[in-house]
Design an enzyme around this catalytic site. Sequence first.
Site, PDB file in Angstrom:
ATOM      1  CG  ASP A   8      -4.856 -33.567 -11.972  1.00 55.81           C
ATOM      2  OD1 ASP A   8      -5.131 -32.961 -10.917  1.00 55.81           O
ATOM      3  OD2 ASP A   8      -3.992 -33.178 -12.778  1.00 55.81           O
ATOM      4  CG  ASP A 129      -4.526 -22.807 -15.067  1.00 61.42           C
ATOM      5  OD1 ASP A 129      -4.107 -22.880 -13.894  1.00 61.42           O
ATOM      6  OD2 ASP A 129      -5.525 -23.411 -15.473  1.00 61.42           O
TER       7      ASP A 129
END
EC number: 5.3.1.16
Length: 243
Positions: A8, A129
């Site tokens: 990330d 998500d």
Amino acid sequence: MIVIPAIDLKEGRCVRLEQGLMEKDTVYNDNPGAQARSWQEQGGELLHIVDLDGAFAGVPRNRDAIRAIAEAVSIPTELGGGIRDLPTIEAYLELGIDRVILGTVAKENPELVREACRLFPGRIVVGIDARDGLVAVRGWADVTEKLATELAKEMEGFGVEAIIYTDIARDGMMGGPNLEATRALAESISVPVIASGGVSCLEDIARLMTIEDSGVTGVITGKALYTGSLDLREAVALTKGKA
């Protein structure tokens, strides 16, 4: 099932967030290319990269770090975060990224996903998500009223290569993956599903392997690898039946 290490990116560095909150970040490496090489050397077969700044801004933000990762490894890479138009998709594929992950745009502009699948077959993945089974968008900032399974079926119809399913409440919290929700999503479609969020140890990988027959073909893990609670070599060995 394959184990997919996550990188990330925030301001050019490798970080992890807790529950998608930008202010709750921990920096693990200032050199994304070196981190990518390390995961490859430890047996990673696919790298999952997220441009966190891009996800929140809606436009690419970490292009230099992403290029460094693509140049540092020979294994396939997938990238998500702030990718919301065709020129950005094309630019990242030309940069050396193997497949692009579309998230927010899948809910807000599904026709773009359809067109991307037509132009770049086999290279488009959709990230769904969810919180309590409902789709979240814009870097998890907004929870919609659309069911994750409903969106997954739409994306399957467009010809996406895979669906990455993240349970937001579990992500970065090391509380174990949401097996029930992941299985339900995988069983509702025929395209491969990659589980994400909550993996904390080898036992969590073993538990996910019990729903592999539902169509769960991979698992993304980040924080557990960075904190050392999960060893990538051991996880890869387990999924290959060599542990």
